[in-house]
Design an enzyme around this catalytic site. Sequence first.
Site, short mmCIF file in Angstrom:
data_model
loop_
_atom_site.label_atom_id
_atom_site.label_comp_id
_atom_site.label_asym_id
_atom_site.label_seq_id
_atom_site.Cartn_x
_atom_site.Cartn_y
_atom_site.Cartn_z
N SER A 46 0.86 -1.20 0.00
CA SER A 46 0.00 0.00 0.00
C SER A 46 0.89 1.24 0.00
CB SER A 46 -0.89 -0.01 1.25
OG SER A 46 -0.08 0.17 2.40
N ASP B 200 -1.24 -1.76 -3.91
CA ASP B 200 -2.59 -1.88 -3.36
C ASP B 200 -3.19 -0.47 -3.22
OD1 ASP B 200 -4.73 -3.27 -2.24
OD2 ASP B 200 -3.93 -3.13 -0.20
N GLY C 69 -10.46 -4.02 7.35
CA GLY C 69 -10.29 -3.94 8.80
C GLY C 69 -10.86 -5.12 9.55
N ASN D 121 -7.76 -10.57 -1.13
CA ASN D 121 -6.84 -9.70 -0.39
C ASN D 121 -6.90 -9.94 1.11
OD1 ASN D 121 -6.47 -8.51 -2.87
ND2 ASN D 121 -6.88 -6.42 -2.17
N ILE D 122 -5.74 -10.15 1.71
CA ILE D 122 -5.68 -10.45 3.15
C ILE D 122 -4.58 -9.62 3.80
CG2 ILE D 122 -5.22 -12.26 4.86
CD1 ILE D 122 -6.29 -14.27 2.67
#
Length: 309
Positions: A50, A82, A181, A254-255
């Site tokens: 990210s 990301d 989240g 996505n994890i």
Amino acid sequence: MGLVNSVEMFKKAYAGGYAIGAFNVNNMEIIQGITEAAKEENAPLILQVSSGARKYANHTYLMKLIEAAIVETDLPICVHLDHGDTFELCKSCIDGGFTSVMIDGSSKPFKDNIALTKQVVEYAHDKGITVEGELGRLAGVEDEVKVSEKDSSYTDPDDVEEFVKSTGVDSLAIAIGTSHGAYKFKGDAKLRFDILEEVQKRLPGYPIVLHGASSVIPEYVDEINKYGGQMPGAKGVPEDMLRKAATMAVCKINIDSDIRLAVTATLRKYFAENPSHFDPRQYLTPARAEIKKLVKHKLVSVLGCNGKA
Ligand code: G3H
Ligand code: 13P
Ligand code: ZN
């Protein structure tokens, strides 16, 4: 095998009814835990970064760590931006060696999202880099931007063909009820599989991406709460729903939050049991081992991509 874009990975995943794990990376221990798990399971991997991760760890450090992981594992690894939010950020990651980028124009009006995504696609495709776009808005927090439930919206299947056709984007993230989240559902977990099915009908054979797909593993939350943390009500996407999505058009899952929880649960327990320890190698060793255990579980029991490298 080395650095690859996502084209072959997604083609094989779609045909094989499994998904590739896209795990967020921020430091050496996270990269090692994930890639050691993938090596043992012979799984293809997406490591995603990210803009927050780039600020925290520095682009070059992350790139070099990932290059080291390729030397150690010989796996096909895709390095992906990301939630890129500007053309300049995507360009900087492409110029700096990433093999895939996400341009997230999902907060913009439809036409502006198309224009921005198209601009990134034109730059990326020239260099053999793949691009992920997004339609629909997930609730939750990413890079300190909080999207409230009120401002989130499901993807409208009526939009997807025009978006993909006019941008040339390689994969599409859609909103079907997941969120970023550790607090994804207040009541029962519910995903709009009807939207996924409709998108799949409109875009046959086209790879779909699921963000906000951590399961918020209850054992980690319990451990965190047991050792002084406060995460009441944390809840994620049940693994059977993710498994089902992976057999459909979803090729990338996505994890991030589950890895954060694995580290936090391990460290809280470690310090409770070893209050006098202060060598980071001592407490980061079990944290890295727990990431590896978690990722092996995801690759085999959730994504189904073990043995597919
Ligand atoms: O979607 C967000 C990811 O979990 C990355 O989080 O922006 O805090 O690095 P971050
Ligand atoms: P989680 O917060 O569910 O792990 O989602 C991560 C994600 O979507 C990164 O883009
Ligand atoms: Zn995301």
